[in-house]
Design a protein around this motif. Structure first.
Motif, PDB file in Angstrom:
ATOM      1  N   PRO A   5       9.499  55.840  94.304  1.00  0.00           N
ATOM      2  CA  PRO A   5      10.017  56.882  93.402  1.00  0.00           C
ATOM      3  C   PRO A   5       9.140  57.022  92.165  1.00  0.00           C
ATOM      4  O   PRO A   5       8.618  56.039  91.637  1.00  0.00           O
ATOM      5  N   ILE A   6       8.984  58.258  91.708  1.00  0.00           N
ATOM      6  CA  ILE A   6       8.310  58.488  90.429  1.00  0.00           C
ATOM      7  C   ILE A   6       9.328  58.813  89.345  1.00  0.00           C
ATOM      8  O   ILE A   6       9.131  58.505  88.172  1.00  0.00           O
ATOM      9  N   LEU A   7      10.448  59.424  89.753  1.00  0.00           N
ATOM     10  CA  LEU A   7      11.553  59.742  88.844  1.00  0.00           C
ATOM     11  C   LEU A   7      12.846  59.240  89.461  1.00  0.00           C
ATOM     12  O   LEU A   7      13.040  59.344  90.671  1.00  0.00           O
ATOM     13  N   GLU A   8      13.743  58.712  88.610  1.00  0.00           N
ATOM     14  CA  GLU A   8      15.028  58.243  89.108  1.00  0.00           C
ATOM     15  C   GLU A   8      16.134  58.573  88.114  1.00  0.00           C
ATOM     16  O   GLU A   8      15.933  58.506  86.894  1.00  0.00           O
ATOM     17  N   ALA A   9      17.272  58.947  88.663  1.00  0.00           N
ATOM     18  CA  ALA A   9      18.502  59.033  87.868  1.00  0.00           C
ATOM     19  C   ALA A   9      19.418  57.931  88.360  1.00  0.00           C
ATOM     20  O   ALA A   9      19.641  57.799  89.566  1.00  0.00           O
ATOM     21  N   GLU A  24      28.087  63.885  87.284  1.00  0.00           N
ATOM     22  CA  GLU A  24      29.032  62.777  87.329  1.00  0.00           C
ATOM     23  C   GLU A  24      28.489  61.653  88.205  1.00  0.00           C
ATOM     24  O   GLU A  24      28.400  61.786  89.433  1.00  0.00           O
ATOM     25  N   ASP A  25      28.055  60.588  87.551  1.00  0.00           N
ATOM     26  CA  ASP A  25      27.581  59.385  88.234  1.00  0.00           C
ATOM     27  C   ASP A  25      26.501  59.724  89.264  1.00  0.00           C
ATOM     28  O   ASP A  25      26.546  59.298  90.423  1.00  0.00           O
ATOM     29  N   VAL A  26      25.497  60.475  88.821  1.00  0.00           N
ATOM     30  CA  VAL A  26      24.432  60.919  89.719  1.00  0.00           C
ATOM     31  C   VAL A  26      23.346  59.848  89.812  1.00  0.00           C
ATOM     32  O   VAL A  26      22.791  59.426  88.799  1.00  0.00           O
ATOM     33  N   SER A  27      23.055  59.440  91.037  1.00  0.00           N
ATOM     34  CA  SER A  27      21.953  58.514  91.298  1.00  0.00           C
ATOM     35  C   SER A  27      21.078  59.126  92.380  1.00  0.00           C
ATOM     36  O   SER A  27      21.552  59.428  93.479  1.00  0.00           O
ATOM     37  N   VAL A  28      19.826  59.327  92.065  1.00  0.00           N
ATOM     38  CA  VAL A  28      18.889  59.910  93.018  1.00  0.00           C
ATOM     39  C   VAL A  28      17.480  59.536  92.584  1.00  0.00           C
ATOM     40  O   VAL A  28      17.206  59.359  91.391  1.00  0.00           O
ATOM     41  N   SER A  29      16.597  59.384  93.552  1.00  0.00           N
ATOM     42  CA  SER A  29      15.201  59.083  93.236  1.00  0.00           C
ATOM     43  C   SER A  29      14.297  60.123  93.872  1.00  0.00           C
ATOM     44  O   SER A  29      14.572  60.619  94.969  1.00  0.00           O
ATOM     45  N   ILE A  30      13.216  60.449  93.174  1.00  0.00           N
ATOM     46  CA  ILE A  30      12.261  61.470  93.612  1.00  0.00           C
ATOM     47  C   ILE A  30      11.017  60.774  94.152  1.00  0.00           C
ATOM     48  O   ILE A  30      10.350  60.035  93.419  1.00  0.00           O
ATOM     49  N   PRO A  31      10.679  60.947  95.435  1.00  0.00           N
ATOM     50  CA  PRO A  31       9.507  60.273  96.004  1.00  0.00           C
ATOM     51  C   PRO A  31       8.202  60.794  95.405  1.00  0.00           C
ATOM     52  O   PRO A  31       8.005  62.001  95.258  1.00  0.00           O
TER      53      PRO A  31
END
Length: 651
Positions: A5-9, A24-31
């Motif tokens: 990941p380069i960016l993560e929430a 609301e409780d967002v978790s995600v990663s950007i490859p």
């Protein structure tokens, strides 16, 4: 496929001052280095999340990370973040404020304190890349909407970011300008820049993105590869998303039996290529191909595992033995306790396959350890040696057996095993119309397929289906076989010669092919036994005896009659008869019955020459009245050596 990941929430929650809960409780990663699409309705939270990614908004809970480090919100850190993570807004008018294009694009680099010469080089490079160099002196408010979009992109690219975030880059653009923007983003991504974009266009997300994130009501409701996202019917329904048109067309073509080999297409170009691959101009006269029982069994087994995982399926993707992929419709499924059953209706295309329309089903129960495949009702059991499957085992050939295992393993959790039972409810009835009874396969059909695809009216497949008879004969220790064109010949051989049924082999029209197989499998001798009309063609040097491929029957009989002294009028009568059977009475009246033994000897000589003297061959000719018309000495000797001396007794 996701990668680093380069960016993560991480657990990000955010509310606007008016109380709107946007995230609301967002978790995600950007490859890193990939193209990631965010899909979702208006108000889902896509833009709000993007504004968090470059620090314009700050999470009220959770954190944003860039390259593994939490984002800091002091002025210097935010300036550095925004240099590396650029956002292009949906409406370029909210981003452009300078008097001319040149001033607009150079604003950011100048504020970095770069020398003017370096700024000019950067600005010139991005203006050329975005095709706005010719507009460099034009006022920004005189630009068209598409031109403004490209200038806004150039604006951010001049900062040389690591991540480019585009909020609906094709919004309000016509197809031509949309294609230009996406082509430009492709070019940017090819240089290693990570692309993140939002869109309502499922066709664009499916065809262009490497990774897809679905947002709804401020939450991440799904993420994965485009293939995985758009196969998840429940997710699409819950998120009010349509399937891409290219997938809809592909699935319908698969249902109609027009597409078999190849992964689901991503673009229109892929679809057209797939159609050409499945239907080359020289293939089978436009006939439709089908699926083997092995492919159907693998599809049913894979679907049953997915049902156990809670999926509701209408189709399933299957990996074929050669590495290709096809998609089969699932006719139905049910779950009972710890096991699930799914079934596929066999579609043989335009091939006259007796199993066409048969229900092939798989029942799966998860278990620790390995994947065990069993045969259920309607799947035959092997009783004789010499086949690819040993006696006592279900008639599931090695290739489809491996295909079933691989497709089940592909969707099982790591380390899990399964018990898979393949069954065909009408299999025992259907098997009576196949060669299974002759091969010693009892109780049902065989699960077959070396490629997974049924070629319509495939002569090659028919020829290969005859070979197991020879393997069974070899396994029983016979070094001599009777080769006969049809079932009637087999019946008469066992009746007249007392030959064991396993030593009598059907060869259909493929005399040459079966002679070659006899040599390859180590047989010493063979007797051609059959109707005179078929074997007369062999005497004429024809080793494929189908009437549309070869003939020469009347000519060879006439020639042999002439060699026995027949006059020209008799030869003319022979040549006038359309069938060899009609010549029998003529030759009998002329006292030339020996012609039939000459014909048998000629057929044997031709067959021996065809095998390059590797096989001793004799020939026996039968009439339509089930009488022996002629034979050669080789046939009599071979049969006596084999212990099948019924020929001389019969005569």
């Amino acid at each position: 496929m996701k990668g680093d990941p380069i960016l993560e929430a991480k657990g990000v929650t955010f509310c606007y001052p008016d109380g709107t809960r946007a995230l609301e409780d967002v978790s995600v990663s950007i490859p890193k280095g990939k193209k990631t699409a965010f899909l979702g309705p208006n108000g889902a939270g896509k833009t709000t999340l993007f504004l968090h990614f470059n620090g314009i908004l700050r999470p009220q809970q959770g954190e944003i990370c860039f390259e593994g480090q939490p984002v800091r919100y002091d002025r210097a850190s935010l300036l550095e973040l925004r240099r590396k993570v650029g956002v292009v807004f949906q409406d370029p008018d909210t981003q452009l404020f300078s008097a001319t294009v040149m001033q607009e694009i150079s604003f950011g680099p100048l504020n970095l304190g770069l020398p003017e010469e370096e700024v000019w080089e950067r600005v010139k490079e991005v203006m050329i890349a975005t095709d706005v160099f010719h507009l460099k002196d034009r006022p920004t408010h005189f630009l068209s909407y598409g031109q403004k979009k490209r200038v806004a992109l150039a604006d951010i690219l001049a900062m040389q970011p690591d991540v480019l975030i585009c909020d609906e880059p094709t919004a309000w653009l016509d197809p031509q300008h949309s294609a230009q923007i996406m082509k430009l983003l492709d070019k940017i991504n090819s240089k290693g820049i990570t692309i993140v974009f939002s869109t309502h266009d499922v066709d664009l997300a499916y065809s262009w993105a490497d990774y897809v994130v679905v947002v709804q009501g401020g939450k991440i409701v799904g993420e994965g590869t485009p293939e995985a996202i758009f196969r998840d019917h429940e997710l699409l329904q819950a998120a009010a998303l349509d399937r891409p048109w290219v997938l809809e067309v592909h699935q319908e073509l698969c249902r109609k039996g027009w597409l078999f080999v190849g992964s689901p297409p991503r673009t229109k170009k892929d679809l057209f290529s797939l159609i050409r691959k499945n239907h080359p101009q020289d293939s089978q006269g436009g006939l439709r191909r089908g699926y083997t029982t092995g492919t159907c069994a693998a599809a049913a087994a894979r679907a049953a595992v997915l049902v156990l995982q809670g999926q509701k399926l209408t189709s399933v993707e299957v990996k074929l033995p050669g590495g290709g992929v096809c998609e089969l419709p699932i006719a139905g499924w049910e779950r009972k306790g710890d096991q699930a059953t799914a079934w596929v209706i066999k579609d043989a295309g335009d091939d006259p396959d007796v199993t066409n329309g048969a229900r092939v089903q798989a029942t799966v129960r998860l278990q620790p350890g390995e994947i065990v495949v069993r045969g259920g009702p309607g799947v035959g059991v092997v009783t004789k040696p010499g086949l690819a499957v040993p006696p006592g085992q279900p008639a599931i050939n090695p290739v489809p057996l491996q295909m079933i295992r691989e497709n089940v393993a592909a969707v099982l959790p790591p380390g899990a095993g399964a018990e898979v039972t393949i069954s065909v409810p009408e299999g025992e009835k259907l098997a009576r119309k196949t060669m299974n009874p002759q091969l010693g396969i009892v109780g049902g059909i065989s699960i077959l397929g070396t490629t997974g695809i049924v070629e319509p009216v495939s002569e090659k497949a028919f020829m290969q289906a005859l070979v197991p008879q020879l393997k069974i004969a070899a396994a029983f220790g016979y070094d001599t076989v009777i080769l006969t064109p049809g079932r009637q010949g087999k019946k008469l051989a066992t009746k007249f010669l007392k030959v064991p049924p396993d030593a009598v082999v059907l060869m259909s029209n493929f005399v040459g092919f079966m002679l070659e197989k006899c040599v390859q499998l180590g047989f010493r001798q063979a007797v051609l036994w059959g109707h005179v009309g078929k074997l007369a063609k062999v005497a004429a040097g024809c080793f494929h005896t189908h009437n549309r491929i070869s003939d020469g029957r009347t000519e060879v009989v006439a020639a042999l009659a002439a060699a026995r002294g027949a006059d020209s009028s008799l030869i003319q009568k022979i040549l006038a008869f359309p069938t060899v059977e009609g010549m029998v009475s003529i030759l009998q009246e002329a006292g030339l019955q020996e012609v039939w033994s000459d014909l048998a000897a000629r057929a044997s000589q031709r067959a021996v020459a065809y095998t390059r003297q590797a096989l001793r061959v004799g020939t026996v000719l039968l009439s339509v009245k089930e009488e022996i018309l002629g034979w050669d000495d080789s046939a009599a000797e071979i049969l006596e050596q084999a212990g099948w001396d019924g020929l001389r007794k019969r005569l």
